[in-house]
Every structure is written in structure tokens, then in C-alpha cells.
Write an enzyme that holds these catalytic residues in place. Structure first.
Site, PDB file in Angstrom:
ATOM      1  N   ASP A  71      44.446  -7.563   9.201  1.00 21.88           N
ATOM      2  CA  ASP A  71      45.159  -8.848   9.137  1.00 21.88           C
ATOM      3  C   ASP A  71      46.618  -8.672   8.693  1.00 21.88           C
ATOM      4  O   ASP A  71      47.491  -9.477   9.022  1.00 21.88           O
ATOM      5  CB  ASP A  71      44.480  -9.812   8.140  1.00 21.88           C
ATOM      6  N   ASP A  97      49.591 -11.638   1.817  1.00 16.06           N
ATOM      7  CA  ASP A  97      49.498 -12.757   2.764  1.00 16.06           C
ATOM      8  C   ASP A  97      50.765 -13.612   2.871  1.00 16.06           C
ATOM      9  O   ASP A  97      50.715 -14.722   3.414  1.00 16.06           O
ATOM     10  CB  ASP A  97      48.308 -13.656   2.390  1.00 16.06           C
TER      11      ASP A  97
HETATM   12  N1  GLY Z   1      43.108 -13.062   6.698  1.00 12.52           N
HETATM   13  C1  GLY Z   1      41.810 -13.428   6.315  1.00 12.52           C
HETATM   14  C2  GLY Z   1      40.979 -13.890   7.436  1.00 12.52           C
HETATM   15  O1  GLY Z   1      41.343 -13.764   8.586  1.00 12.52           O
HETATM   16  O2  GLY Z   1      39.917 -14.430   7.162  1.00 12.52           O
END
Ligand code: GLY
Length: 390
Positions: free
Chosen positions: A175, A115
Site C-alpha cells: 500500500d 499513510d
Molecule cells: N491501506 C490499508 C488498506 O488498504 O486496507
């Protein structure tokens, strides 16, 4: 016949009215600034009690929730402050943005998550773009190194999560496309093409393995890194079912391939983004206001929560995609409609929700977490979409 004619005239009129509905960016930023001032006060009060909590994330059961810097959403708050500075050019926002950006700095060395694009690139990338501060540039480059350390050559993708090793071996979530921007930027900053190559490999493998024929995306793909990167499982973690289309996942995919086209000019990525946009915009379950339910395939629709965050991400992506695609007019109109809805029907009342701007997002419904709540990334992409709408 008369009734019919009137009906036609009425529907033409309402069609024109709908077309005329455009967000008032000045008003929306003014409301956002008031809310964010309150949010900053609440952050400061919370930090007096617990200094390791750096950023506001959400409101659940009436409680204001803050997170530590290693939370995947920690960068959105300082990044939101950068967008307020960008719009207003007011040094108060500049000072606040600088101050809270520093709190995330240590995550540049974090090798335990994918992330880093969200956590580091959103605040430091915007900070660098708006100030040219070379200290920010150094943080971005280090974060790109940390992110690249999660790349596996056999599978050709970056590992998303280290947790839940009993459920999957080498999970990659859609994501993750969002974190590629950090890598593209690091190559531009350093001239080292290895970051670019990792990003392109990840984007190519994801096109191959993450999508269904209708351009909807799975959430989690589990790879076998010992066996030629074979796909072991196609799953969901945050969606309704393995075979469903989780709304925010589709938004991440759209935004991700749009940015990949921007950075590479590879037409395959543009075609992918167009395909995803069609899936989102043609979906019959989305109500007339353009804000999707949390998962396009939840059988309980319409009695389920919406996801304003998915809508905000989608609007922002569509404004950019409109610059590259033959469907520019359609995308811009769709983004305008979403932004108008968000700004008129999904905003907190001034002084409410501890200073969060939007309400009605869904974070993780299967875990019964963050359902129909304000959430920091919805606010960040909403401000970005407002800026892009101009
Ligand atoms: N990246 C985690 C979410 O979108 O909840």
C-alpha cells in the site's frame, strides 16, 4: 448447424452489448451527489456528539462509523468533496471541501505512519490542484518531510507501520506505493530532489522484494535495517495467507507503479505496471462483472466477499495506465467494464447506507472487520475513475 450458427450470432450480439456497456457518468455523479449530501448531514450530526470524529469511514452492523483525523482513511471524505466540486463546479461542494479538508491539517506533522499520502495528499493535493491555494501547498510539503523521516537508507524504503513490533522489525506494505505521489509532488513544489530520491529508492526496492514471478505482490515485507536491508520475512496482514494475492494490495501496486511511471518516465515502472495489470486482468477467479473477490487465492471462492474498493482503485489506475501502455485498448475496456458494474450493481440505493456511494467492499477480513460493507476509499477511487473515464 443452425443451432450452432444461432449460438455464434447470440454470442457476437452479447459481445457487442458488453462492449457497448459504458457507465453513464452524468447519472453516476448525480447519484453520488445525492448520497454525499446525505453523508455530509450524517457527519454533521455525528460530530455534534463527538467533535473529535472528523470523517465517515464505513457502516458496520448497521452502525455509521466515523474516524479521528489520524485514521489512515480520514482524508478520503474531504477528497471526495473535491471530486464533486471538480465535476459539478458548484461552489457548495467547494465550500464543503474546504471546510472538511481543514480537519486533517494537523496530520502534516504526523511521523507515526506512512499513510500521509492518503491522509494529506488526497484532500490537500486535490485542493491545491483545483484552487492553487498556497496554504495547501505548504501542508503538502510539510507532510512530505514527515513521511521522509520514515525512510531508512540501509534498507532504502519507508517504514509503513510502528505497531505490532513483536511480529516484524521494519514492515513495508505494498500500500505504501500510494504514498510516493506526495513525495514526487513535494519535489516539484520545492525543487528539493531528496523527496524524489526517497520515492525512487522505495519503488526500486519494492520491485525487487515485494513481487513474485507472476507479478502478484506480497502484502508485508519485513526488512533488517541493521544488516544491509536484508529481507527477513514475506508476510500478509490483511490477505488470506502469506503466499496469497490480497486483492486490494494488487490494486495499490498497479496504481503505485502507474504513478511512478508518470512521475519518472522510467520504463521499468511501466513494465511493472503492465505485469501487475496482466495478473489482475487474467485472473480466472474474478467473475464476469470484473469485481474481484477480496483475495485471489481464498479457497472458499466463490462463497466469499468481493472487494469493490479493489475494483475502483484498479479501474482508476487502468484509465491512467492506458495513456502510457501499448495495451491501452484492453485496459480502457476493462476499466469501462468495472465502472459499469460498480455503477449498476454495487451502488447503495439512494438514501441508503448513510450516504456512502458503493457497497460490497472488504476492509480487513482476517480481523473479521469491515466485510462486505461500504467504505470511504471505495467511494473516492470510484469518483476518480468516473472523472478519468471521460
Ligand atoms: N491501506 C490499508 C488498506 O488498504 O486496507
Amino acid at each position: 448447424m443452425k443451432i450452432k450458427l444461432n449460438t455464434v450470432l447470440l454470442s457476437l450480439l452479447s459481445c457487442n452489448l458488453a462492449m457497448a456497456q459504458k457507465v453513464n457518468v452524468k447519472q453516476a455523479f448525480s447519484a453520488a451527489a445525492k448520497q454525499t449530501t446525505l453523508l455530509v448531514n450524517n457527519v454533521n450530526s455525528a460530530r455534534l456528539l463527538k467533535p473529535n470524529l472528523v470523517s465517515p469511514r464505513t457502516v458496520e452492523k448497521g452502525q455509521f462509523k466515523m474516524v479521528v483525523s489520524k485514521d489512515w482513511t480520514s482524508g478520503f471524505f474531504p477528497a471526495q468533496l473535491w471530486y464533486l466540486y471538480q465535476y459539478t463546479k458548484d461552489n457548495t461542494w467547494l465550500d464543503l471541501a474546504r471546510k472538511y479538508t481543514q480537519d486533517i491539517k494537523k496530520e502534516q506533522y504526523n511521523r507515526g505512519t506512512h499513510d500521509l499520502g492518503f491522509m494529506i495528499y488526497c484532500p490537500f493535493g486535490n485542493g491545491y490542484r483545483l484552487t492553487g491555494d498556497t496554504a495547501y501547498k505548504a501542508v503538502i510539503i510539510q507532510a512530505a518531510r514527515s513521511l521522509s523521516s520514515r525512510f531508512n537508507k540501509t534498507a532504502g524504503v519507508i517504514k509503513s507501520w510502528d505497531h505490532n513490533g513483536d511480529k516484524w522489525k521494519y514492515p513495508v506494505i505494498i500500500d505504501n506505493m500510494m504514498n510516493l505521489e506526495l513525495l514526487f509532488e513535494a519535489t516539484k513544489m520545492t525543487g528539493d530532489s531528496s523527496f524524489y530520491k526517497v520515492a525512487v529508492s522505495h519503488a526500486d526496492q519494492t520491485i525487487k522484494n515485494h513481487f513474485r514471478p507472476d507479478f502478484s505482490s506480497y502484502h508485508v515485507i519485513d526488512y533488517d535495517t541493521l544488516n544491509a536491508g536484508k529481507v527477513l520475512q514475506k508476510l500478509t496482514a490483511q490477505g488470506y495467507a502469506n503466499e496469497s494475492a490480497w486483492a486490494r494490495g494488487q490494486a495499490w501496486a498497479l496504481y503505485g507503479y502507474t504513478l511512478c511511471f508518470r512521475e519518472t518516465r522510467n520504463k521499468t515502472y511501466l513494465a511493472q505496471a503492465d505485469g501487475i495489470a496482466n495478473f489482475i486482468l487474467n485472473n480466472k477467479t474474478t467473475p464476469a462483472d470484473g469485481i474481484p473477490y477480496w483475495d485471489y487465492n481464498d479457497p472458499k471462492i466463490p462463497n466469499v466477499s468481493r472487494d469493490a474498493s479493489a475494483a475502483a482503485i484498479t479501474a482508476s489506475a487502468l484509465y491512467e495506465l492506458a495513456k502510457y501502455s501499448n495495451s491501452a485498448k484492453r485496459y480502457k475496456a476493462a476499466a469501462d467494464k468495472i465502472l459499469y458494474s460498480l455503477s449498476t450493481q454495487y451502488t447503495s440505493r439512494i438514501g441508503g447506507n448513510y450516504g456512502f456511494i458503493l457497497e460490497h467492499s472488504t476492509g480487513h477480513l482476517p480481523a473479521k472487520s469491515e466485510i462486505d460493507v461500504p467504505i470511504n476509499y471505495a467511494d473516492y477511487y470510484y469518483l476518480e475513475a468516473l472523472l478519468r473515464s471521460k
